[in-house]
Design a protein around this motif. Sequence first.
Motif, PDB file in Angstrom:
ATOM      1  N   SER A   1       0.838  -1.203   0.000  1.00 38.36           N
ATOM      2  CA  SER A   1       0.000   0.000   0.000  1.00 38.36           C
ATOM      3  C   SER A   1       0.878   1.261   0.000  1.00 38.36           C
ATOM      4  O   SER A   1       2.103   1.175  -0.041  1.00 38.36           O
ATOM      5  N   ASP A   2       0.255   2.408   0.079  1.00 33.37           N
ATOM      6  CA  ASP A   2       1.002   3.666   0.025  1.00 33.37           C
ATOM      7  C   ASP A   2       1.730   3.997   1.320  1.00 33.37           C
ATOM      8  O   ASP A   2       2.596   4.859   1.343  1.00 33.37           O
ATOM      9  N   TYR A   3       1.327   3.364   2.411  1.00 34.07           N
ATOM     10  CA  TYR A   3       1.881   3.760   3.703  1.00 34.07           C
ATOM     11  C   TYR A   3       2.595   2.615   4.413  1.00 34.07           C
ATOM     12  O   TYR A   3       2.007   1.569   4.645  1.00 34.07           O
ATOM     13  N   LEU A   4       3.844   2.842   4.754  1.00 31.42           N
ATOM     14  CA  LEU A   4       4.534   1.901   5.639  1.00 31.42           C
ATOM     15  C   LEU A   4       4.353   2.329   7.089  1.00 31.42           C
ATOM     16  O   LEU A   4       4.364   1.525   8.003  1.00 31.42           O
ATOM     17  N   THR A   5       4.210   3.636   7.275  1.00 34.86           N
ATOM     18  CA  THR A   5       3.972   4.160   8.619  1.00 34.86           C
ATOM     19  C   THR A   5       3.058   5.381   8.512  1.00 34.86           C
ATOM     20  O   THR A   5       2.923   5.958   7.430  1.00 34.86           O
ATOM     21  N   GLN A   6       2.402   5.724   9.621  1.00 38.28           N
ATOM     22  CA  GLN A   6       1.490   6.877   9.680  1.00 38.28           C
ATOM     23  C   GLN A   6       0.360   6.809   8.660  1.00 38.28           C
ATOM     24  O   GLN A   6      -0.099   7.827   8.155  1.00 38.28           O
ATOM     25  N   GLY A   7      -0.056   5.606   8.345  1.00 40.46           N
ATOM     26  CA  GLY A   7      -1.162   5.422   7.412  1.00 40.46           C
ATOM     27  C   GLY A   7      -2.425   4.960   8.110  1.00 40.46           C
ATOM     28  O   GLY A   7      -2.531   5.053   9.336  1.00 40.46           O
ATOM     29  N   PRO A   8      -3.360   4.422   7.345  1.00 35.72           N
ATOM     30  CA  PRO A   8      -4.688   4.098   7.886  1.00 35.72           C
ATOM     31  C   PRO A   8      -4.748   2.875   8.811  1.00 35.72           C
ATOM     32  O   PRO A   8      -5.696   2.746   9.581  1.00 35.72           O
ATOM     33  N   ARG A   9      -3.752   1.997   8.729  1.00 37.71           N
ATOM     34  CA  ARG A   9      -3.801   0.789   9.575  1.00 37.71           C
ATOM     35  C   ARG A   9      -3.722   1.132  11.066  1.00 37.71           C
ATOM     36  O   ARG A   9      -4.241   0.422  11.910  1.00 37.71           O
TER      37      ARG A   9
ATOM     38  N   PHE B   1      -6.378  -0.126  13.904  1.00 36.59           N
ATOM     39  CA  PHE B   1      -5.942  -0.938  15.039  1.00 36.59           C
ATOM     40  C   PHE B   1      -6.352  -0.276  16.357  1.00 36.59           C
ATOM     41  O   PHE B   1      -6.873  -0.925  17.270  1.00 36.59           O
ATOM     42  N   GLU B   2      -6.139   1.042  16.432  1.00 36.43           N
ATOM     43  CA  GLU B   2      -6.498   1.760  17.667  1.00 36.43           C
ATOM     44  C   GLU B   2      -7.991   1.646  17.963  1.00 36.43           C
ATOM     45  O   GLU B   2      -8.395   1.374  19.097  1.00 36.43           O
ATOM     46  N   GLU B   3      -8.797   1.821  16.934  1.00 37.50           N
ATOM     47  CA  GLU B   3     -10.252   1.741  17.152  1.00 37.50           C
ATOM     48  C   GLU B   3     -10.675   0.347  17.575  1.00 37.50           C
ATOM     49  O   GLU B   3     -11.478   0.175  18.494  1.00 37.50           O
ATOM     50  N   ALA B   4     -10.133  -0.655  16.873  1.00 36.62           N
ATOM     51  CA  ALA B   4     -10.503  -2.038  17.191  1.00 36.62           C
ATOM     52  C   ALA B   4     -10.040  -2.407  18.601  1.00 36.62           C
ATOM     53  O   ALA B   4     -10.752  -3.079  19.343  1.00 36.62           O
ATOM     54  N   PHE B   5      -8.864  -1.923  18.972  1.00 37.16           N
ATOM     55  CA  PHE B   5      -8.340  -2.270  20.298  1.00 37.16           C
ATOM     56  C   PHE B   5      -9.148  -1.590  21.400  1.00 37.16           C
ATOM     57  O   PHE B   5      -9.498  -2.221  22.403  1.00 37.16           O
ATOM     58  N   ALA B   6      -9.460  -0.314  21.191  1.00 38.07           N
ATOM     59  CA  ALA B   6     -10.278   0.408  22.180  1.00 38.07           C
ATOM     60  C   ALA B   6     -11.611  -0.310  22.360  1.00 38.07           C
ATOM     61  O   ALA B   6     -12.101  -0.473  23.485  1.00 38.07           O
TER      62      ALA B   6
END
Length: 401
Positions: free
Chosen positions: A26-34, A38-43
């Motif tokens: 994808s376009d992002y290795l870091t600071q992207g949508p994943r 992850f934060e939302e799912a974990f919360a």
Amino acid sequence: MNIPIPYGRQNITEEDIEAVVSTLKSDYLTQGPRIAEFEEAFASYVGSEYAVAVSSGTAALHLCTMALNVKPGDKVITTPITFAASANCVRYCGGEVVFADIDPETYLMDINKVKQLLESSPKGTYKGIIPVDFAGRAVNLEEFRQLAEKFDLWIIEDACHAPGGYFIDSKEQKQLCGNGKFADLAIFSFHPVKHIASGEGGMITTNDKELYEKLLQLRTHGIVKDESKYKNSPEFANGTTVRSSGVETYPGWYMEMQELGYNYRLTDFQAALGNSQLKRANVGLETRRALAEKYQEAFKNKEFVKGQSGVIEGHAYHLYVIEVEDRLGLYNYLRGNKVFAQIHYIPCHLMPYYRDLGWKENDMPEAEKYYRHCISLPMYPTLQVEEQDFVIAKIKEFFDE
Ligand SMILES: *Cc1c(COP(=O)(O)O)cnc(C)c1O
């Protein structure tokens, strides 16, 4: 049977690999949508309002002590039976770690010992407490919250061992570890040996919006990107906002560093792995609980077992601990049979670093006694029935049972 048998082991599925590979493409290795996913799912998994993904559990702890403004000399209480990082985060900010001994029944920090410390010093002496859900057993944070209110303390819950764990509160409600109702901040780790693996990685959960925003800022150097701040840009030093074209324009690149932060970000491919693992965290938890039941059943009436984790509602079983007299003998016997049990933990206050700060033998008698006898048995969701049978058989064999 897979030999050797470690005490903990990660489990990577084809689905996990696919999640990582698709992120790499994808376009992002870091600071992207994943990350946000992850934060939302974990919360939502732990029931908190906010979650902040970071590069490790240790980074999570450090950001917490920074966000809570730990200053040189501030005293913070934690347990000696934990991984050193739980205490070290106080030292990163120059604070002083004060250990409180464990309850030999639960292996958790003894609230009565904490009370004694608090009551024997003027109010304000201690700034915070860091209870640890050791082995996966949830600390009763409702009780710690009452203490915290009375003595004006903050609470960081070190929940690295307990995603999905819970305690039962005074109203008979389940309270999930890291749900933000009692602790100001809670932290998790995604080291391969923990329930959810991302390689290295960590998470902070909270229900406090102000702390949440502070954590986001500290995670990325203390930098804020906010267009409304552009007038702080040197170009506008003399108050000009109207540019030559006659229309107001501003520098879109403008950002400012407002405090001293770090780079504690998680990468997107790590977040993809963590999120993929999170999807089957509950299945893993059920397997861990079944393994615990079998251990408890195997050892419950055995005289050579002086204590064990047991079957406790809400326990997340990162570890299953038994206490035996000849711990060194058992450890070596198991090793000889390629079963790599582990010891958790050498009491933190007896680490050379903390000894140099004045801690010594007999300061924490219960923790030290526990340490002399404890051994953590293999505990991970892919441990096979015949492997666990083998472990149990070898332990009984060692004790001539
Ligand atoms: C693993 C662990 C940490 C540190 O997590 P890392 O991700 O390895 O930095 C902190 N506290 C406890 C109790 C842990 O088990």
